[in-house]
Design an enzyme around this catalytic site. Structure first.
Site, mmCIF file in Angstrom:
data_model
loop_
_atom_site.group_PDB
_atom_site.id
_atom_site.type_symbol
_atom_site.label_atom_id
_atom_site.label_comp_id
_atom_site.label_asym_id
_atom_site.label_seq_id
_atom_site.Cartn_x
_atom_site.Cartn_y
_atom_site.Cartn_z
ATOM 1 C CB CYS A 69 5.330 -4.856 9.460
ATOM 2 S SG CYS A 69 6.537 -4.077 10.554
ATOM 3 C CB CYS B 207 0.638 -1.015 13.973
ATOM 4 S SG CYS B 207 0.921 -0.762 12.209
ATOM 5 C CD GLU C 285 -2.830 -1.169 2.374
ATOM 6 O OE1 GLU C 285 -4.047 -0.872 2.374
ATOM 7 O OE2 GLU C 285 -2.244 -1.603 3.362
ATOM 8 C CB CYS D 276 -0.262 7.018 11.155
ATOM 9 S SG CYS D 276 1.223 6.403 11.937
ATOM 10 C CB CYS E 105 2.503 7.408 3.488
ATOM 11 S SG CYS E 105 2.912 6.201 4.776
ATOM 12 C CB CYS F 262 3.708 -1.804 16.776
ATOM 13 S SG CYS F 262 5.448 -1.395 16.503
#
Length: 351
Positions: free
Chosen positions: A116, A123, A93, A336, A109, A120
């Site tokens: 990932c 997220c 993305e 974010c 971005c 976290c």
């Protein structure tokens, strides 16, 4: 698989063209480099200053390597989230965020990995796990596709999409060289920011790179215990070691370190947390960006009230520049921490 042009530096293009029968001159390689990165052509057949037989041969031998837009999600605030398909069918993305001040500026971005591995807990991308690294070309290709013909002096690039950039540092640095080459795309290093969860040894390696983006640290906690709970990477790279790496980081004369802090209601958003953040960053040339949690399904935290965010900011900015980052594209999961290749009934899909 044929090697794509996007992702090649000039020396790579010269070597690739030299391997063809009747190799073109270095001048031809420079023309190709200029067309792909400065002029931003989307097909090799568009490079009109190359002889037609050479254009046809290049088109057969080398794909240009831009990602394909699988879906585009448009927000009510002008933000656009792209779901991009890569050559192997994987998707990643990219988010285009036009400035709201009417100046024509925009922030892109971009992602550095498919998924990932950092995990976290606030997220959505962490829920994907890591599928693979992106190549330098796949990183640069996101910028070329999203930017279109927008002038570079109106663009800011943030490596804050899917993935941990410092766990793919070689490709990220090669992409940075391509993005900042004055003979190519020509972005200023002041306009590119890399965000890391805190991979301590790689911070030092980034600092040694002669061409590099600005550095942002995703802090998100004021104590070691908080950070271990929210960001398991801290169990390997402790907060104390991260702060030491930040103090040793070789800032250029014009830059500050940026610290990003996602505020979670009742978890890390108290006045005491704010005072501890000030203490942590007291010896650093730094600024702080506060991000009130952008919610999503599967995230076990809540967004703090605006008054709580404002109180946190007021305490920090007595000692450090401190800003509240306005969320963009919330209605299309483009904000974010929300990039998880999701659709939503509240968005428009354009194929």
């Amino acid at each position: 698989m044929l090697q794509p042009i996007v992702g090649m530096e000039l020396a790579d293009i010269q070597a690739a063209l030299g391997a063809l029968p009747a190799p073109p001159s270095g001048f031809r390689a420079m023309q190709l480099y200029d067309a792909v990165y400065r002029q931003r052509v989307t097909a090799l057949s568009q490079i009109s200053n190359l002889p037609k037989p050479l254009r046809e041969r290049l088109s057969r031998e080398f794909p240009i390597g831009l990602p394909v837009v699988e879906r585009r999600y448009e927000s009510s605030d002008g933000t656009c989230r792209y779901l991009l398909k890569l050559a192997d069918g994987k998707t990643v993305e990219t988010v285009w965020m036009p400035a709201e001040d009417g100046t024509g500026r925009a922030t892109i971005c971009i992602s550095s990995q498919v998924g990932c591995a950092v995990d976290c807990k606030f997220c959505l991308t962490a829920l994907l796990g890591l599928e693979r690294q992106l190549t330098a070309g796949e990183i640069v290709g996101q910028v070329l596709l999203a930017a279109g013909t927008a002038p570079v002096d109106r663009l800011n690039i943030v490596m804050m999409g899917q993935g941990e950039p410092l766990l793919n540092l070689a490709n990220v640095l090669k992409a940075a060289r391509l993005l900042m080459d004055p003979a190519g795309i020509g972005l200023s290093p002041r306009r590119i920011t890399l965000s890391t969860a805190g991979i301590v040894p790689k911070i030092a390696e980034l600092g040694r790179a002669p061409v590099r983006p600005k550095l942002a640290i995703s802090l998100n906690a004021s104590t070691e215990e908080q950070r271990q709970a929210l960001m398991p990477i801290t169990r390997k790279y402790h907060l104390k070691d991260l702060m030491e790496a930040c103090r040793a980081y070789p800032l250029r004369t014009w830059e500050k370190l940026t610290f990003e802090y996602v505020l979670l209601r009742g978890v890390n958003d108290t006045d005491a947390d704010a005072r501890r953040v000030v203490q942590l960053l007291a010896r650093l040339n730094a600024k702080v960006n506060l991000i009130a949690l952008n919610p999503g399904p599967g995230i076990p935290f809540e967004t703090p009230d605006p008054a709580r965010v404002a109180s946190f900011q007021e305490i920090v900015r007595r000692s450090l520049p401190c800003f509240i980052r306005k969320p963009r594209g919330l209605d299309v999961y483009a904000a974010c921490g929300q990039l998880k290749r999701m659709g939503t009934g509240a968005l428009t899909q354009i194929h």
